[in-house]
Structures are given as structure tokens and as C-alpha cells.
Design an enzyme around this catalytic site. Sequence first.
Site, mmCIF file in Angstrom:
data_model
loop_
_atom_site.group_PDB
_atom_site.id
_atom_site.type_symbol
_atom_site.label_atom_id
_atom_site.label_comp_id
_atom_site.label_asym_id
_atom_site.label_seq_id
_atom_site.Cartn_x
_atom_site.Cartn_y
_atom_site.Cartn_z
ATOM 1 N N CYS A 139 -0.496 4.126 2.056
ATOM 2 C CA CYS A 139 -0.328 3.929 3.507
ATOM 3 C C CYS A 139 1.125 4.142 3.923
ATOM 4 C CB CYS A 139 -0.725 2.517 3.909
ATOM 5 S SG CYS A 139 -2.299 1.968 3.245
ATOM 6 N N ASP A 140 2.059 3.582 3.183
ATOM 7 C CA ASP A 140 3.436 3.476 3.677
ATOM 8 C C ASP A 140 4.466 4.309 2.914
ATOM 9 O OD1 ASP A 140 2.603 1.721 5.647
ATOM 10 O OD2 ASP A 140 2.821 -0.026 4.355
ATOM 11 N N CYS A 163 0.838 -1.205 0.000
ATOM 12 C CA CYS A 163 0.000 0.000 0.000
ATOM 13 C C CYS A 163 0.872 1.253 0.000
ATOM 14 C CB CYS A 163 -0.936 -0.019 1.209
ATOM 15 S SG CYS A 163 -2.025 1.409 1.278
HETATM 16 C C1 LIG Z 1 0.238 -3.656 5.413
HETATM 17 C C2 LIG Z 1 -0.931 -2.718 5.330
HETATM 18 C C3 LIG Z 1 -0.822 -1.435 5.808
HETATM 19 C C4 LIG Z 1 -1.892 -0.568 5.771
HETATM 20 N N1 LIG Z 1 -1.757 0.676 6.273
HETATM 21 C C5 LIG Z 1 -2.803 1.522 6.256
HETATM 22 C C6 LIG Z 1 -2.693 2.837 6.800
HETATM 23 O O1 LIG Z 1 -1.643 3.244 7.293
HETATM 24 N N2 LIG Z 1 -3.802 3.632 6.757
HETATM 25 C C7 LIG Z 1 -4.984 3.216 6.199
HETATM 26 O O2 LIG Z 1 -5.948 3.977 6.211
HETATM 27 N N3 LIG Z 1 -5.107 1.987 5.658
HETATM 28 C C8 LIG Z 1 -4.060 1.141 5.670
HETATM 29 N N4 LIG Z 1 -4.178 -0.097 5.106
HETATM 30 C C9 LIG Z 1 -5.436 -0.459 4.461
HETATM 31 C C10 LIG Z 1 -6.469 -0.852 5.524
HETATM 32 O O3 LIG Z 1 -5.901 -1.824 6.376
HETATM 33 C C11 LIG Z 1 -7.741 -1.395 4.870
HETATM 34 O O4 LIG Z 1 -8.242 -0.465 3.944
HETATM 35 C C12 LIG Z 1 -8.806 -1.658 5.927
HETATM 36 O O5 LIG Z 1 -8.310 -2.528 6.930
HETATM 37 C C13 LIG Z 1 -10.052 -2.272 5.317
HETATM 38 O O6 LIG Z 1 -10.948 -2.496 6.350
HETATM 39 P P1 LIG Z 1 -12.142 -3.542 6.242
HETATM 40 O O7 LIG Z 1 -12.861 -3.415 7.533
HETATM 41 O O8 LIG Z 1 -12.872 -3.355 4.991
HETATM 42 O O9 LIG Z 1 -11.464 -4.985 6.115
HETATM 43 P P2 LIG Z 1 -10.210 -5.728 6.712
HETATM 44 O O10 LIG Z 1 -9.364 -4.870 7.556
HETATM 45 O O11 LIG Z 1 -9.608 -6.426 5.548
HETATM 46 O O12 LIG Z 1 -10.887 -6.822 7.673
HETATM 47 C C14 LIG Z 1 -11.623 -7.871 7.147
HETATM 48 C C15 LIG Z 1 -12.149 -8.691 8.295
HETATM 49 O O13 LIG Z 1 -13.052 -9.675 7.804
HETATM 50 C C16 LIG Z 1 -12.818 -10.884 8.475
HETATM 51 N N5 LIG Z 1 -13.374 -11.962 7.647
HETATM 52 C C17 LIG Z 1 -13.069 -12.305 6.369
HETATM 53 N N6 LIG Z 1 -13.804 -13.361 5.970
HETATM 54 C C18 LIG Z 1 -14.621 -13.674 7.029
HETATM 55 C C19 LIG Z 1 -15.616 -14.668 7.260
HETATM 56 N N7 LIG Z 1 -15.936 -15.548 6.303
HETATM 57 N N8 LIG Z 1 -16.226 -14.709 8.452
HETATM 58 C C20 LIG Z 1 -15.925 -13.810 9.429
HETATM 59 N N9 LIG Z 1 -15.007 -12.832 9.259
HETATM 60 C C21 LIG Z 1 -14.349 -12.778 8.080
HETATM 61 C C22 LIG Z 1 -11.332 -10.904 8.719
HETATM 62 O O14 LIG Z 1 -11.003 -11.776 9.778
HETATM 63 C C23 LIG Z 1 -11.091 -9.443 9.090
HETATM 64 O O15 LIG Z 1 -11.338 -9.251 10.456
HETATM 65 C C24 LIG Z 1 -3.116 -0.994 5.173
HETATM 66 C C25 LIG Z 1 -3.237 -2.296 4.664
HETATM 67 C C26 LIG Z 1 -2.160 -3.156 4.755
HETATM 68 C C27 LIG Z 1 -2.318 -4.570 4.218
#
Ligand SMILES: Cc1cc2nc3c(=O)[nH]c(=O)nc-3n(C[C@H](O)[C@H](O)[C@H](O)COP(=O)(O)OP(=O)(O)OC[C@H]3O[C@@H](n4cnc5c(N)ncnc54)[C@H](O)[C@@H]3O)c2cc1C
Length: 315
Positions: free
Chosen positions: A142-143, A139
Site C-alpha cells: 500500500c505505502d 502495508c
Molecule cells: C494503514 C493501512 C493502509 C492501507 N492502504 C491500502 C491501500 O492504499 N490500498 C489498498 O488496496 N489497501 C490498503 N490497505 C489494506 C486495506 O485497508 C484492507 O485490505 C481492506 O480494508 C480490507 O477490507 P475488509 O472489508 O476485509 O475489512 P476492514 O477494512 O478491516 O473492515 C473490517 C470491518 O469489520 C468491522 N467489524 C469487525 N468486527 C465486527 C463485529 N464483531 N461486528 C460488526 N462489525 C465488525 C470493523 O468495524 C470494520 O468496519 C491498508 C491497510 C492499512 C492498515
Amino acid sequence: MSEIQKVKCLIIGSGPAGYTAAIYAARADMKPVMYQGMQPGGQLTTTNEVENFPGYPDGVTGPEMMIQLEAQAKRFEADIRFGMITKVDFSGEIHKCWADDGTEIHAETVIISTGASAMYLGLESEQHYLKIGGGVSACAVCDGFFYRGQETVIVGAGDSACEEAHYLSKLCTKVTMLVRRDEFRASKIMTERVKNTPNIEILYNTEAEEVLGDGQGVSGVKARNNKTNEIIEIPCTGFFLAIGHKPNTAIFKDYLNLDEVGYIKYEQPGTTKTNVPGVFVAGDAADKTYRQAITAAGTGCMAALDAERYLASKE
Ligand SMILES: Cc1cc2nc3c(=O)[nH]c(=O)nc-3n(C[C@H](O)[C@H](O)[C@H](O)COP(=O)(O)OP(=O)(O)OC[C@H]3O[C@@H](n4cnc5c(N)ncnc54)[C@H](O)[C@@H]3O)c2cc1C
């Protein structure tokens, strides 16, 4: 023996989208039940510093931020459970979902916040530096900031890769872009933009073979030209992947409209409605454009409000 539980609101996934939905739904007395999935806290638990989420002037680590979001949801008595939803049946008015411990849940509303997983090359060295936060990232937004004034390498050839390379070029002294084929997959306009950026060097037919470093931090990338087999070493402190994301949406494919990659499609722009009434989607599971914690949290809030209005309209 399996047990059937009736709930007003089931939240699937515990990233920023899921926890924000849980806070709003719990405060609206919807008594939400959340299944956290295989990665409690979601993608942010794999990163150290988060500096761009509003409200943390000194930054916060990803895991710490997610612990706080969970505590905030629990304060309003959201029922947060460790476990996966493994199967759904959205064919009727009541949405049936099954958890991996055998629990059968009949939910009036479902908020899907299952996120997406960034794709990596799978190199041992790449995974090592990724895990220790030593200079591998999927990302740039992000980084990238952590590599200001330094040299970076980015892998990818699509529109997102071009966008991320361009973003890095404004922060880094040099960006080397590794393109596996002899052409980009990106649109012409995006391709032209990177080609015309003086501090982006494009290496075609080139594949990363190893991320180099001292075990603690990245110092370069060993790459091979797949036409000539020539091996080169490119100095860099940051190695970025922009080869796509995989939304965690496979269990919904028989009921929800997905795009060709697997992102859930919004039925009505400006809302979080899917094509199934009472089923809403928030966060990266439906977002291939922004993919940020704050946008995920924003749509988590929208999904809870949409779910609450849906329930009110049925009363
Ligand atoms: C290395 C890295 C660094 C990042 N740094 C930043 C940053 O500095 N700032 C920023 O704004 N964004 C950052 N991001 C992006 C950010 O993490 C994502 O945009 C954000 O987490 C998305 O949130 P979400 O809630 O949609 O899903 P996610 O965070 O992807 O969470 C998905 C959830 O769904 C659950 N899940 C999946 N399938 C199932 C199932 N079948 N049953 C039950 N649960 C399930 C998983 O366990 C997880 O808890 C970063 C991403 C990465 C990979």
C-alpha cells in the site's frame, strides 16, 4: 427488552468488502442490514492516500473513499447501523446474531466482512507516527510507493516480512530488516531471496526501541541488539511492520472452520462459502495473501452473489 428482527441478509463489517456486498445485495432486493462495528469504514479510515484503487486517477483519502462507498450502499437503501455483532449461533438453518444494543437478528444469510487488524510493536513513538501518517505503515504494497528513492526499515522474520522487504527493495535505495532472533521464521526460499538482495541489510537479534523523528515525520529508528545490548540508530523515512495480522473472527470460532491464525477458511475454493450453509465470508477476514481494498471489494461482490444464489436455491 431485546427485539427479534428477521432479515434476508446480514452483513457484519463495513470495510470495502462489507460495503461492496451491501451494494450488490441491496440492488438484488435482499434488503441487507449491515452492522458497521467499532471501526466504521474499516482499515482504510486509518490511511491518508489510497493510490491503487481503480477509478481514482488522482488518488483518494481512505476516509473519503469509505464515505463514498457508504453513500453508494445507502442509495440502494441498505440498512446501515452503527454497532457490533457480539455473539452468533450458526447451529440452525436460521442464523442467529446478537448486536451490542440487545437486538437479536435472525438472518437467512450472513456475510462476514470483519477484516483483520495489523499488529504493531506498541511503541509510543510508533503509534504517534502511525496516527499522524508520518512514516509508519503495516502495508508495504500500500505505502511503499511513497518511499521511492528513500531508506526504510522493516520489522519481521516470516514469509510476509520477506515478501514485503523484497517489494520495498525495488523502490527504496536501502531496506534494513530487523529480525528479533538469530534466524528467520520464513521458508528457506523466501529467506534466500532477501539474503541475496543487495540493498537489503539484515540485522539479526535486533529490536526496534524507538521511532525517531521531528514529531511530524520519521527520520530514523533506534534499535538494540538483544545479545550485546548495543544501541544503534538507523536513518530512514519509512518504518514498516510485518509482524502479522489478527483476523477479527473470534465470535465465529465455535461454528466456522478457521486456520491456526484465525482466518476463516473457504469451504469451496472459487466461492465465498464457509462450512455453514448460508454463511459467507469476504475480505481480509479470510485473506492472508492479498489484503487489499480491491480484493476485499471483489470478494464482497462474490459473497453477495453467493448469498443471492443460496436464497434462490431455497425458494
Ligand atoms: C494503514 C493501512 C493502509 C492501507 N492502504 C491500502 C491501500 O492504499 N490500498 C489498498 O488496496 N489497501 C490498503 N490497505 C489494506 C486495506 O485497508 C484492507 O485490505 C481492506 O480494508 C480490507 O477490507 P475488509 O472489508 O476485509 O475489512 P476492514 O477494512 O478491516 O473492515 C473490517 C470491518 O469489520 C468491522 N467489524 C469487525 N468486527 C465486527 C463485529 N464483531 N461486528 C460488526 N462489525 C465488525 C470493523 O468495524 C470494520 O468496519 C491498508 C491497510 C492499512 C492498515
